[in-house]
Design an enzyme around this catalytic site. Structure first.
Site, PDB file in Angstrom:
ATOM      1  N   HIS A 220      -4.008  -5.967   0.600  1.00  0.00           N
ATOM      2  CA  HIS A 220      -4.272  -5.730   2.495  1.00  0.00           C
ATOM      3  C   HIS A 220      -4.176  -7.365   2.209  1.00  0.00           C
ATOM      4  O   HIS A 220      -5.213  -7.196   2.341  1.00  0.00           O
ATOM      5  CB  HIS A 220      -4.768  -4.756   3.103  1.00  0.00           C
ATOM      6  CG  HIS A 220      -4.864  -3.525   2.978  1.00  0.00           C
ATOM      7  ND1 HIS A 220      -3.230  -3.382   3.687  1.00  0.00           N
ATOM      8  CD2 HIS A 220      -4.753  -2.335   2.942  1.00  0.00           C
ATOM      9  CE1 HIS A 220      -2.938  -1.995   3.297  1.00  0.00           C
ATOM     10  NE2 HIS A 220      -3.994  -1.458   3.292  1.00  0.00           N
TER      11      HIS A 220
ATOM     12  N   CYS B 217       0.896  -1.141  -0.269  1.00  0.00           N
ATOM     13  CA  CYS B 217      -0.334   0.082   0.162  1.00  0.00           C
ATOM     14  C   CYS B 217       1.183   1.184  -0.439  1.00  0.00           C
ATOM     15  O   CYS B 217       1.680   1.015  -0.806  1.00  0.00           O
ATOM     16  CB  CYS B 217      -0.751  -0.070   1.178  1.00  0.00           C
ATOM     17  SG  CYS B 217      -2.325   1.113   0.683  1.00  0.00           S
TER      18      CYS B 217
END
Length: 483
Positions: free
Chosen positions: A426, A329
């Protein structure tokens, strides 16, 4: 309302874990149970099936309760952007960023209404609630604007169990001090001692003292369980877990950003018997690992600048091609050539910022609207095609994506080339199959055996049985019946 509230003498005493156990125990007994935390402060959020953000602990507790996570389980989520300001997420959607004083003065009424609405909705659909407090209920400077502890217990009209962490020391003073300062102490009906190590028989006189001094029953003393494998919300929790195997042969170093978020992406590696995890606070902590991970962050550019000042740019240049460099991320975004956030949507204003440049041609631009979505795709690693699933939650828009990592039905995402891996997904390493494919070349190079497949079992059952074995569950059921 039938339920119980778990409050603590301080942060990180194990409130979330106790609630998780209670959710599973009640579910095992056939009850329709829901977790609830009125206000959570964490950069480790959980994305519901509808693409809404709630606190990670409530998402995990919903899984333990065998129910679908909903925004009503955590109506207010605060995501710190810096030391003074947090992003306010209300019923799963970003509201606005506010500093502490503004939040205290302007949001209290709105927050209270949201809590009442959420409790009413949960009461209609569940037979029991397991409610988690936050921090300590004895913060006397905050009690007139309480949205997380005794005010919530009053609104739900439930008894409170007070949890104390004996491992950190001062357990007697913390319990007695909390009872002396907390508003409405009569609502507290029992005490739990958590994270006990050693011979429990040696604590019998401690239990006797607490019961005689406070007039409250000690409902249980729960021994420390190191390998419970349940996701942690507090970064302190995962650092402690990582110490368990810090001498294993495969060395993973994780850059500990000042605004670290979604560190739970690292937790699956704790399941691997030959992997150690070391947190790096500075360049000096990195050395030459097998894998260097740049995890998620709440403020990509701020943390990028922090690491540039540390000299991470030069360190990455010296390591690339020789070790795996993984960006997750915000860490993935740092690997770009350039980043732009002229409006400060990600927390730091930057017209144009140079990234670490490990992914040629990649540019990141931050937008006001946050991308929040659960995703399922496929990836090929070490010649194996594996399914991966997880969620994306970011405001970045990526230009140029050569060498994509993941194939989705509607396009590609991420980066995989020359031992550099980056993604916004994620939960990528939650897949035991993907994790195995990722680690296999390192194991072969080090002459390590390839472990058998990770045995999948219900980690919630193991933790719940551990807790139930060491508490007087019959007394807890009596409290639930009285609520």
């Amino acid at each position: 309302m039938r339920g119980v509230m778990i409050q603590g003498t301080s942060s990180d005493v194990g409130k979330s874990m106790i609630c998780t156990a209670f959710c599973r125990i009640l579910s095992d007994q056939g009850y329709s149970v829901a977790p609830f935390k009125s206000q959570n402060m964490s950069n480790n959020s959980y994305v519901t099936v509808l693409g809404e953000e709630i606190g990670r602990s409530q998402g995990i507790q919903a899984e333990a309760a065998r129910t679908v996570a909903k925004v009503e389980m955590n109506p207010i989520l605060l995501k710190p952007e810096n030391d003074m300001k947090s992003q306010v997420v209300l019923f799963g959607k970003k509201l606005k960023a506010m500093d502490g004083m503004k939040y205290r003065d302007e949001f209290y009424g709105q927050g209270l209404a949201a809590i009442e609405k959420a409790l009413a909705e949960l009461e209609k659909n569940y037979s029991h609630l397991v409610i988690e407090g936050a921090g300590s209920p004895a913060e006397v400077n905050l009690n007139d604007r309480d949205l997380v502890n005794m005010k919530v217990a009053e609104l739900a009209d439930v008894p409170v169990i007070l949890v104390a962490d004996i491992e950190r020391g001062g357990v007697f003073a913390s319990i007695i001090g909390t009872l002396a300062l907390v508003p409405n102490p009569e609502r507290i009906k029992g005490i739990l001692i958590n994270k006990f190590r050693g011979d429990i028989d040696l604590f019998e006189n401690g239990i006797e003292f607490l019961e005689n001094y406070t007039g409250l029953p000690v409902l249980g003393v729960i021994p420390y369980l190191s390998k419970h494998e349940i996701g942690q919300e507090d970064s302190l929790g995962i650092r402690e877990l990582a110490k368990i195997k810090n001498d294993a042969p495969i060395r993973i170093v994780v850059c500990k950003h000042p605004y670290l978020s979604n560190f739970t992406d690292i937790e699956p590696f704790l399941l691997e018997p030959d992997v150690s995890i070391i947190w790096a606070d500075s360049i000096e902590d990195i050395g030459v690992p097998d894998i260097l991970i740049l995890p998620g962050t709440k403020s990509t550019i701020a943390d990028l600048r922090f690491w540039k000042q540390q000299g991470l740019q030069e360190k990455l240049e010296s390591l690339k091609g020789n070790i795996w460099i993984v960006g997750l991320c915000g860490g993935f975004q740092m690997l770009a050539e350039t980043l732009a956030d002229p409006s400060g949507y990600d927390g730091t204003i930057a017209e144009e910022e140079s990234g670490f440049g490990l992914i040629a041609g990649m540019r990141i631009e931050f937008a006001e609207e946050k991308w929040v979505e659960r995703r399922t795709g496929k990836t090929v690693l070490t010649g194996r095609k594996t399914a991966v699933t997880g969620y994306e939650i970011h405001s970045a828009r990526v230009q140029s994506s050569q060498w994509p990592l993941i194939e989705y039905p509607d396009g590609n995402e991420g980066y995989l080339h020359n031992r550099i891996l980056g993604t916004h997904l994620h939960g990528l390493f939650d897949s035991a199959e993907f994790r195995s494919a990722f680690l296999e070349p390192i194991r072969i190079a080090k002459g390590l055996p390839i472990p058998d497949s990770v045995i999948e079992y219900d980690r919630f059952d193991r933790w719940a049985q551990h807790v139930k074995k060491h508490i007087d569950w019959q007394k807890v059921e009596q409290l639930l019946g009285e609520s």
